[in-house]
Design a protein around this motif. Structure first.
Motif, PDB file in Angstrom:
ATOM      1  N   PHE A  61       0.621  -1.442  -0.050  1.00 35.02           N
ATOM      2  CA  PHE A  61      -0.142  -0.231  -0.147  1.00 35.02           C
ATOM      3  C   PHE A  61       0.833   1.163  -0.276  1.00 35.02           C
ATOM      4  N   ASN A  62       2.100   1.405   0.299  1.00 34.32           N
ATOM      5  CA  ASN A  62       2.582   2.294   0.660  1.00 34.32           C
ATOM      6  C   ASN A  62       3.182   2.798  -1.174  1.00 34.32           C
ATOM      7  N   MET A  96       0.153   5.340   0.044  1.00 36.17           N
ATOM      8  CA  MET A  96      -0.321   5.225   0.961  1.00 36.17           C
ATOM      9  C   MET A  96       0.217   5.130   2.238  1.00 36.17           C
ATOM     10  N   HIS A  97       0.154   6.105   3.133  1.00 39.70           N
ATOM     11  CA  HIS A  97       0.249   5.107   4.625  1.00 39.70           C
ATOM     12  C   HIS A  97      -0.443   4.352   4.840  1.00 39.70           C
ATOM     13  N   ALA A  98       0.485   3.538   6.225  1.00 41.51           N
ATOM     14  CA  ALA A  98       0.040   1.895   6.284  1.00 41.51           C
ATOM     15  C   ALA A  98       0.285   2.355   7.640  1.00 41.51           C
ATOM     16  N   VAL A  99      -0.489   1.788   8.673  1.00 40.15           N
ATOM     17  CA  VAL A  99      -0.949   0.872  10.489  1.00 40.15           C
ATOM     18  C   VAL A  99      -1.249  -0.193  10.131  1.00 40.15           C
ATOM     19  N   VAL A 100      -0.782  -1.167  10.889  1.00 38.98           N
ATOM     20  CA  VAL A 100      -0.901  -2.390  11.109  1.00 38.98           C
ATOM     21  C   VAL A 100      -1.227  -2.429  13.092  1.00 38.98           C
ATOM     22  N   LEU A 101      -2.518  -2.789  13.056  1.00 41.50           N
ATOM     23  CA  LEU A 101      -2.869  -2.862  14.131  1.00 41.50           C
ATOM     24  C   LEU A 101      -2.938  -3.916  15.082  1.00 41.50           C
ATOM     25  N   GLU A 102      -1.504  -4.711  15.891  1.00 45.52           N
ATOM     26  CA  GLU A 102      -1.725  -5.732  17.328  1.00 45.52           C
ATOM     27  C   GLU A 102      -3.213  -5.404  17.978  1.00 45.52           C
ATOM     28  N   TYR A 103      -4.518  -6.158  17.053  1.00 42.76           N
ATOM     29  CA  TYR A 103      -5.419  -6.214  17.801  1.00 42.76           C
ATOM     30  C   TYR A 103      -5.079  -7.231  19.220  1.00 42.76           C
TER      31      TYR A 103
END
Length: 274
Positions: free
Chosen positions: A60-61, A65-72
């Motif tokens: 996606f970069n 696009m910026h990207a954020v990974v969520l460790e839910y």
């Protein structure tokens, strides 16, 4: 590009996110605010699949696009829900508070979920767009909203026999709240557009999951694009050597690997990109 780990906090615990932030391009001659994707990887609610984290973020970069990974929240000492929904809401709120120097287009926050992470994103697309449910699940304190969702082989209806989780004990570990078991039933007229893909030969999550979600979106006249590929195992991720488990050719599928290009086209068509 800058990559950085962060600890965020909701009411009763901390959780981690990782940002993949694009730099400005001097050749443009002006600053550009980039859309951002928040990625919820799969892993059966027991782990976070790294194959669906950085490799996806970097793709996606590459599309600007910026990207954020969520460790839910996983199944540990507490149920996944409602913590996972609150963590996602907090992450969106945190993104809206990024400084102007980060150059984030805060009106174009796209949620991306795979497998179990797909259930979190699909559920959030219903809960977060319903004011009563936002209050019920403690989301009303967080600002910002998502613009669209991308779902890859997502778990949608956890009550389908023969499909994940197909285990009453695991189902109740995920949540005792039966209203969260079926993401399709949470959709409403305010839910956001979706790009959805799956393979017909998925051995873990039955195709009826995505069909139920897409059917409900159609009933509500919400924009949706759906791709059912004819081959490929569950958990393909990119479907290329980048996310192939060593020596296991079943993780390669050149046709299904086109899903991310199709998703890019859809984002452009929907005016979320470019």
């Amino acid at each position: 590009m800058e990559t950085k780990d962060y600890n965020l906090t909701i009411s009763d615990h901390e959780f981690k996110v990782k940002g993949y932030w694009l730099d400005q391009v001097d050749d443009f001659g002006q600053n550009v605010d980039y859309p951002v994707v928040i990625i919820c990887p799969g892993g059966g609610f027991t782990f976070h699949s790294e194959r669906e984290e950085e490799p996806i973020a970097l793709r996606f970069n590459s599309y600007g696009m910026h990207a954020v990974v969520l460790e839910y929240q996983l199944i540990e000492d507490r149920p996944v829900y409602p913590s996972a929904l609150q963590e996602l809401a907090k992450t969106i709120d945190w993104i809206t508070k990024q400084p102007a120097s980060r150059h984030v287009d805060k009106s174009k926050i796209i949620l991306v979920g795979f497998s179990a992470g797909g259930h979190i994103v699909a559920t959030y697309n219903g809960v977060a767009t319903n004011e009563l449910l936002r209050k019920k699940y403690g989301l009303e304190q967080y600002n910002g909203q998502h613009a669209a969702v991308i779902l890859g082989y997502p778990v949608i209806d956890m009550t389908i026999k023969g499909s994940f989780p197909d285990d009453d004990k695991a189902l109740h570990q995920i949540t005792e709240d039966k209203s969260l078991w079926k993401a399709q039933d949470l959709l409403n007229e305010n839910s956001k557009p979706a790009f959805v893909w799956q393979t017909q030969t998925d051995e873990l999550v039955k195709v009826v999951n995505t069909i139920k979600y897409v059917d409900r979106m159609n009933e509500l006249n919400i924009p949706v694009e759906y791709h059912l590929f004819g081959s490929g195992i569950h958990g393909l991720a990119l479907g290329t050597y980048v996310t192939q488990k060593p020596g296991k050719k079943k993780y390669l599928n050149s046709w299904t690997a086109k899903w991310i290009e199709l998703a890019l086209n859809w984002l452009q068509m929907m005016k979320f990109l470019g």
